[in-house]
Design an enzyme around this catalytic site. Sequence first.
Site, PDB file in Angstrom:
ATOM      1  N   LYS A 186     -14.084  30.969   6.530  1.00 54.98           N
ATOM      2  CA  LYS A 186     -13.329  30.651   7.750  1.00 54.98           C
ATOM      3  C   LYS A 186     -12.885  31.893   8.518  1.00 54.98           C
ATOM      4  O   LYS A 186     -12.229  31.773   9.555  1.00 54.98           O
ATOM      5  CB  LYS A 186     -12.100  29.804   7.392  1.00 54.98           C
ATOM      6  CG  LYS A 186     -12.400  28.563   6.530  1.00 54.98           C
ATOM      7  CD  LYS A 186     -13.238  27.538   7.259  1.00 54.98           C
ATOM      8  CE  LYS A 186     -13.570  26.349   6.375  1.00 54.98           C
ATOM      9  NZ  LYS A 186     -12.487  25.388   6.213  1.00 54.98           N
ATOM     10  N   LYS A 238      -8.006  -6.515  14.986  1.00 57.09           N
ATOM     11  CA  LYS A 238      -7.815  -6.449  13.537  1.00 57.09           C
ATOM     12  C   LYS A 238      -9.031  -7.022  12.806  1.00 57.09           C
ATOM     13  O   LYS A 238      -9.523  -8.099  13.153  1.00 57.09           O
ATOM     14  CB  LYS A 238      -6.568  -7.234  13.140  1.00 57.09           C
ATOM     15  CG  LYS A 238      -6.309  -7.249  11.644  1.00 57.09           C
ATOM     16  CD  LYS A 238      -5.125  -8.124  11.285  1.00 57.09           C
ATOM     17  CE  LYS A 238      -4.981  -8.228   9.772  1.00 57.09           C
ATOM     18  NZ  LYS A 238      -3.875  -9.133   9.392  1.00 57.09           N
ATOM     19  N   PHE A 264      -4.228  27.138   4.691  1.00 57.87           N
ATOM     20  CA  PHE A 264      -3.734  26.606   3.426  1.00 57.87           C
ATOM     21  C   PHE A 264      -4.881  25.949   2.681  1.00 57.87           C
ATOM     22  O   PHE A 264      -5.805  25.400   3.300  1.00 57.87           O
ATOM     23  CB  PHE A 264      -2.622  25.588   3.658  1.00 57.87           C
ATOM     24  CG  PHE A 264      -1.246  26.195   3.715  1.00 57.87           C
ATOM     25  CD1 PHE A 264      -0.306  25.905   2.750  1.00 57.87           C
ATOM     26  CD2 PHE A 264      -0.891  27.063   4.742  1.00 57.87           C
ATOM     27  CE1 PHE A 264       0.957  26.463   2.793  1.00 57.87           C
ATOM     28  CE2 PHE A 264       0.369  27.631   4.801  1.00 57.87           C
ATOM     29  CZ  PHE A 264       1.302  27.327   3.819  1.00 57.87           C
ATOM     30  N   ASN A 306      -3.066  10.976   4.679  1.00 56.88           N
ATOM     31  CA  ASN A 306      -2.933  11.644   3.384  1.00 56.88           C
ATOM     32  C   ASN A 306      -1.457  11.772   3.029  1.00 56.88           C
ATOM     33  O   ASN A 306      -0.591  11.307   3.771  1.00 56.88           O
ATOM     34  CB  ASN A 306      -3.629  13.009   3.407  1.00 56.88           C
ATOM     35  CG  ASN A 306      -3.098  13.896   4.513  1.00 56.88           C
ATOM     36  OD1 ASN A 306      -1.926  14.254   4.521  1.00 56.88           O
ATOM     37  ND2 ASN A 306      -3.962  14.248   5.466  1.00 56.88           N
ATOM     38  N   LYS A 351     -12.842  30.045   0.836  1.00 54.29           N
ATOM     39  CA  LYS A 351     -12.343  29.572   2.127  1.00 54.29           C
ATOM     40  C   LYS A 351     -11.973  30.754   3.020  1.00 54.29           C
ATOM     41  O   LYS A 351     -12.231  30.744   4.232  1.00 54.29           O
ATOM     42  CB  LYS A 351     -11.131  28.670   1.907  1.00 54.29           C
ATOM     43  CG  LYS A 351     -10.658  27.921   3.143  1.00 54.29           C
ATOM     44  CD  LYS A 351      -9.612  26.871   2.792  1.00 54.29           C
ATOM     45  CE  LYS A 351      -9.273  26.011   4.001  1.00 54.29           C
ATOM     46  NZ  LYS A 351      -8.319  24.925   3.667  1.00 54.29           N
ATOM     47  N   ASP A 355     -10.536  15.473   7.194  1.00 55.52           N
ATOM     48  CA  ASP A 355     -11.886  16.040   7.280  1.00 55.52           C
ATOM     49  C   ASP A 355     -12.871  15.036   7.868  1.00 55.52           C
ATOM     50  O   ASP A 355     -13.887  15.422   8.440  1.00 55.52           O
ATOM     51  CB  ASP A 355     -12.372  16.459   5.885  1.00 55.52           C
ATOM     52  CG  ASP A 355     -11.562  17.608   5.314  1.00 55.52           C
ATOM     53  OD1 ASP A 355     -11.168  18.493   6.103  1.00 55.52           O
ATOM     54  OD2 ASP A 355     -11.306  17.625   4.097  1.00 55.52           O
TER      55      ASP A 355
END
Length: 401
Positions: free
Chosen positions: A339, A287, A321, A208, A335, A277
């Site tokens: 959590k 490959k 975060f 990311n 969240k 995730d």
Amino acid sequence: MKKNILLGVTGGIACYKAAALTSKLVQSGYSVKVMMTRSATKFVSPLTFQALSRNEVYTDTFIENNPEVIAHIDLADWADLALIAPATANMIAKLAHGLADDMVSTTLLATTAPVWIAPAMNVHMYDHPAVKKNIHILNEFGHRFIEPGEGYLACGYVGKGRLEEPEKIVEHIHRHFSEQAQSLKGKKVLITAGPTKESIDPVRYFTNHSSGKMGYALAEEAEKMGAEVVLISGPSNLPVPTGVKFISIETAEEMYEQVLKYFPSADIVIKSAAVADYRPKQTFQQKIKKKDGNFIIEFERTNDILMELGKRKEHQYLVGFAAETEKLEEHALGKLERKNADMIIANDIMTKGAGFSADTNIVTIVQANQKPKKLPLLSKYETAKRILEEIVQNIIKEDHK
């Protein structure tokens, strides 16, 4: 290391106290630079402040003595603390409404340092609804006020409106930097940062846009505040903060294992890493060769680290975060509850200045049973300071229950 105090002096009779304040700050070992409004120069000469501070005094936005920098931006970046003393009703109004028409207001609009305001004015002016409203607005911005004292005022009235004595202001500043330096002393802080990489084959992987800048800033500032810091980071080109125990990982699974290893001994855990995730269900040893048609990759869920920590936490203060693109506060609150976290730092990554690779951030601090606290656009280091200060305040409240 010397701390830099940027002193803004505005036009009131209490300017003479600002001269004494400058002298006491310099004697106490601070570096002081003074900027003055045009009205302030009617009461005390800039030369007085130059002699006392041993630095150039700034009175005009358009005087640029150094062609290598823009003066008001350079000053704004230089400051560790910006203080307005005395602060007139006019300057308070400018700051509350974002007006920038002189050296002082322009620089204060540009700084990311903490801004302290020491008002001085007539008792009735200080009590006026407009002034009260402006003070309320600045309090919401996170600016701190040094309350004026009560007594005989230059106008002849007796009441609240006298600029706090220079000795008291210096004491406040000493305490601020002392608390900042020691507020996490004896605490063990575990911070995660950066992205993770999930391999497809020896050549390709999923990741990311996280740069790690926010997590590294948190680690550096926590160490400065006296904490024993463990930083677990995914791939990043950032230098490791001095004094921090550093653990490098690549995958979400490696992050999960290392976090669980250090979690039991941690007092504060800040999970700022952007952990994948999902990961490819199958990793190819060779490959993958290009073929005609589409190629489908099946993914499987990675461990939810924050969820696991929420289940396991005992004495730990747990911070997560939330990088969102819509319904920021709603998703952050969800969240927080799911959590079992103590705090969620939410930011809309679509907002200019708040993206992964930016040097700035715009965050909202979300906590149970509290109104969300929206921070303005700040450097990631200043954002880190504000987050850590909020955590410290909450821990202190818990300790006193």
